[in-house]
Design a protein around this motif. Structure first.
Motif, short mmCIF file in Angstrom:
data_model
loop_
_atom_site.label_atom_id
_atom_site.label_comp_id
_atom_site.label_asym_id
_atom_site.label_seq_id
_atom_site.Cartn_x
_atom_site.Cartn_y
_atom_site.Cartn_z
N TYR A 118 0.82 -1.21 0.00
CA TYR A 118 0.00 0.00 0.00
C TYR A 118 0.84 1.26 0.00
CZ TYR A 118 1.22 0.13 4.96
OH TYR A 118 1.92 0.17 6.14
N ILE A 119 0.23 2.31 -0.53
CA ILE A 119 0.84 3.65 -0.50
C ILE A 119 -0.18 4.54 0.20
CG2 ILE A 119 1.68 5.59 -1.87
CD1 ILE A 119 2.32 3.59 -4.12
N GLY A 120 0.19 5.06 1.36
CA GLY A 120 -0.76 5.87 2.12
C GLY A 120 -2.04 5.08 2.34
N PRO A 121 -3.19 5.67 2.00
CA PRO A 121 -4.46 4.95 2.23
C PRO A 121 -4.81 3.95 1.13
CG PRO A 121 -4.89 7.15 1.38
CD PRO A 121 -3.39 7.02 1.49
N TYR A 122 -3.98 3.88 0.09
CA TYR A 122 -4.34 3.06 -1.07
C TYR A 122 -3.63 1.71 -1.07
CZ TYR A 122 -5.68 7.72 -2.59
OH TYR A 122 -6.22 8.98 -2.64
N THR A 123 -4.41 0.65 -1.15
CA THR A 123 -3.83 -0.67 -1.37
C THR A 123 -3.59 -0.80 -2.87
OG1 THR A 123 -5.01 -1.56 0.52
CG2 THR A 123 -4.17 -3.15 -1.09
N ILE A 124 -2.37 -1.04 -3.26
CA ILE A 124 -2.04 -1.07 -4.69
C ILE A 124 -1.89 -2.52 -5.16
CG2 ILE A 124 -0.54 -0.17 -6.50
CD1 ILE A 124 -1.43 2.20 -5.04
N LEU A 125 -1.13 -3.30 -4.43
CA LEU A 125 -1.02 -4.72 -4.78
C LEU A 125 -2.00 -5.49 -3.89
CD1 LEU A 125 2.83 -5.31 -5.18
CD2 LEU A 125 1.16 -4.55 -6.90
N PRO A 168 15.40 1.58 -12.00
CA PRO A 168 14.05 2.14 -11.96
C PRO A 168 13.63 2.70 -13.32
CG PRO A 168 15.58 3.63 -10.88
CD PRO A 168 16.37 2.41 -11.27
N GLU A 169 12.34 2.99 -13.41
CA GLU A 169 11.75 3.49 -14.65
C GLU A 169 12.42 4.79 -15.12
OE1 GLU A 169 7.60 3.58 -13.73
OE2 GLU A 169 6.99 3.01 -15.75
N ASP A 170 12.80 5.63 -14.19
CA ASP A 170 13.34 6.95 -14.57
C ASP A 170 14.87 6.99 -14.45
OD1 ASP A 170 13.52 6.74 -11.88
OD2 ASP A 170 12.42 8.56 -11.40
N ASP A 225 12.96 -2.04 -14.78
CA ASP A 225 11.60 -1.54 -14.99
C ASP A 225 11.48 -0.82 -16.33
OD1 ASP A 225 8.98 -0.81 -14.67
OD2 ASP A 225 9.27 0.24 -12.76
N GLU A 226 10.79 -1.44 -17.26
CA GLU A 226 10.48 -0.85 -18.57
C GLU A 226 11.66 -0.16 -19.25
OE1 GLU A 226 7.13 -0.25 -20.05
OE2 GLU A 226 5.78 -0.52 -18.36
N PRO A 227 12.72 -0.89 -19.52
CA PRO A 227 13.90 -0.23 -20.11
C PRO A 227 13.65 0.34 -21.50
CG PRO A 227 14.18 -2.61 -20.11
CD PRO A 227 12.96 -2.31 -19.28
N GLY A 250 1.80 -6.65 -18.22
CA GLY A 250 0.53 -6.14 -17.70
C GLY A 250 0.30 -4.74 -18.22
N ARG A 251 -0.95 -4.36 -18.23
CA ARG A 251 -1.32 -3.06 -18.79
C ARG A 251 -0.84 -1.91 -17.91
NH1 ARG A 251 -5.91 -3.59 -22.49
NH2 ARG A 251 -6.61 -5.75 -22.52
N ASN A 252 -1.00 -0.70 -18.43
CA ASN A 252 -0.68 0.51 -17.67
C ASN A 252 -1.43 0.49 -16.34
OD1 ASN A 252 0.98 1.79 -19.55
ND2 ASN A 252 -0.77 2.70 -20.61
N GLY A 253 -0.73 0.80 -15.28
CA GLY A 253 -1.38 0.90 -13.98
C GLY A 253 -1.69 -0.43 -13.32
N ALA A 254 -1.17 -1.51 -13.87
CA ALA A 254 -1.46 -2.85 -13.34
C ALA A 254 -0.80 -3.09 -11.98
CB ALA A 254 -1.01 -3.92 -14.33
N GLY A 255 0.32 -2.41 -11.75
CA GLY A 255 1.04 -2.60 -10.49
C GLY A 255 2.44 -3.16 -10.66
N LYS A 256 2.97 -3.14 -11.87
CA LYS A 256 4.29 -3.72 -12.15
C LYS A 256 5.40 -2.95 -11.43
CE LYS A 256 3.76 -3.04 -16.58
NZ LYS A 256 2.48 -2.28 -16.52
N THR A 257 5.38 -1.64 -11.62
CA THR A 257 6.39 -0.81 -10.95
C THR A 257 6.24 -0.92 -9.44
OG1 THR A 257 6.53 0.74 -12.79
CG2 THR A 257 7.17 1.59 -10.63
N THR A 258 5.01 -0.90 -8.98
CA THR A 258 4.77 -1.00 -7.54
C THR A 258 5.29 -2.32 -6.99
OG1 THR A 258 2.80 0.38 -7.77
CG2 THR A 258 2.99 -0.90 -5.74
N PHE A 259 5.19 -3.38 -7.79
CA PHE A 259 5.73 -4.65 -7.31
C PHE A 259 7.24 -4.54 -7.11
CE2 PHE A 259 7.83 -8.71 -8.03
CZ PHE A 259 7.37 -9.37 -6.90
N GLU A 273 8.19 -5.20 -18.54
CA GLU A 273 8.26 -4.63 -19.88
C GLU A 273 6.92 -4.71 -20.59
OE1 GLU A 273 11.07 -2.93 -21.49
OE2 GLU A 273 9.18 -2.51 -22.46
N GLN A 274 6.51 -3.59 -21.16
CA GLN A 274 5.26 -3.57 -21.95
C GLN A 274 5.55 -3.79 -23.43
OE1 GLN A 274 1.67 -1.62 -21.08
NE2 GLN A 274 2.70 -0.13 -19.80
N ASN A 275 6.81 -3.62 -23.81
CA ASN A 275 7.19 -3.89 -25.19
C ASN A 275 7.27 -5.41 -25.34
OD1 ASN A 275 9.06 -4.60 -27.38
ND2 ASN A 275 9.32 -2.40 -27.60
#
Ligand SMILES: Nc1ncnc2c1ncn2[C@@H]1O[C@H](COP(=O)(O)OP(=O)(O)OP(=O)(O)O)[C@@H](O)[C@H]1O
Ligand SMILES: [Mg+2]
Length: 234
Positions: free
Chosen positions: A13-20, A85-87, A160-162, A37-46, A191-193
């Motif tokens: 979770y992040i703050g009040p949000y359960t993400i995984l 990381p992604e960035d 993460d998504e190179p 997995g699609r955008n926002g699926a939780g890959k980075t969060t994992f 990777e989404q590619n």
């Protein structure tokens, strides 16, 4: 199988949000595994949850049989996880050389040999060794980010998504580099590619809405157009 990384029913979770809401996956020693997995699926969060950057509410996270749940990120990293990381996570105002030196846990013979290996793997970085990271192209920055993680004696590399934002020809050379890297390092690639994920991953997991929903051999996913359409929008 001899497990190196194990996640079982991980809820984070992040703050009040359960993400995984329940991610389970295993990566064996020497394997190359892709998370799709699609955008926002939780890959980075994992990946961030593995690194301790996102907090775990329940579930098991182990590296080489040792629990990393609840540990501080800097200690998890030192257990032998190279995180890309992604960035990129590189220092723009440091040179390529300085970025390497600041990433190194030690400047011993083995580490310098690994750095030389990285410079052979990514000749662009050798040419740009004295240049500031901010002056590198996107592809070169990605190479530096991966290279930083490879100079240390890591057990596994999390990437993460190179491919993000890079031209096809650069993605192709990244794929070649990751194939070379997986010959000696365990790799977990987000990777989404799809082409890149297929080229590098031997097995796959699909995360959807914070849960692991599918897993299997990459060669089977390549043939399974229905599964691709269902979860990946291909
Ligand atoms: N700091 C945050 N606060 C609240 N929600 C967040 C935060 N970071 C991520 N999320 C949410 O968590 C979910 C998973 O995000 P995540 O970045 O892990 O997805 P992803 O699979 O990596 O997506 P992408 O392919 O776009 O990179 C998304 O719904 C996102 O909006
Ligand atoms: Mg992401």
């Amino acid at each position: 199988m001899d497990q190196l990384l194990k996640a079982q029913d991980v809820v984070s979770y992040i703050g009040p949000y359960t993400i995984l809401h329940g991610v389970s996956l295993e990566v064996g020693h020497g394997e190359a595994v892709a998370i799709l997995g699609r955008n926002g699926a939780g890959k980075t969060t994992f990946l961030k949850t593995v690194m301790g950057l996102v907090k775990t509410r329940s579930g098991i996270l182990e590296l080489d049989g040792k629990s990393v749940t609840g540990m501080e990120p800097h200690l998890i990293q030192r257990m032998g996880i190279g995180y890309v990381p992604e960035d990129y996570g590189i220092f723009d105002l440091l040179t390529v050389e300085e970025n390497f030196r600041i990433a190194m846990w030690k400047e011993d013979k083995e580490t310098l040999e690994r750095r030389d290996y990285v410079l052979d793997l990514f000749p662009d970085l050798k040419l740009a060794y004295k240049r500031f990271a901010r002056n590198l192209s996107g592809g070169q920055r990605q190479m530096l980010s991966i290279g930083r993680a490879l100079v240390n004696d890591n057990k596994i590399l999390l990437v993460d998504e190179p491919s993000k934002g890079l031209a096809p020809v650069i993605i192709e050379s990244l794929a070649q580099a990751l194939i070379e890297i997986r010959s000696h390092t365990t790799v977990l690639l987000v990777e989404q590619n799809f082409a890149l994920a297929c080229a590098v991953g031997q097995r796959f997991y699909i995360i959807n809405e914070g849960r692991t929903v599918e897993s299997g051999l990459m060669e089977d996913l390549v043939k399974d157009k229905e599964l691709q359409a269902l979860h990946l929008g291909i």
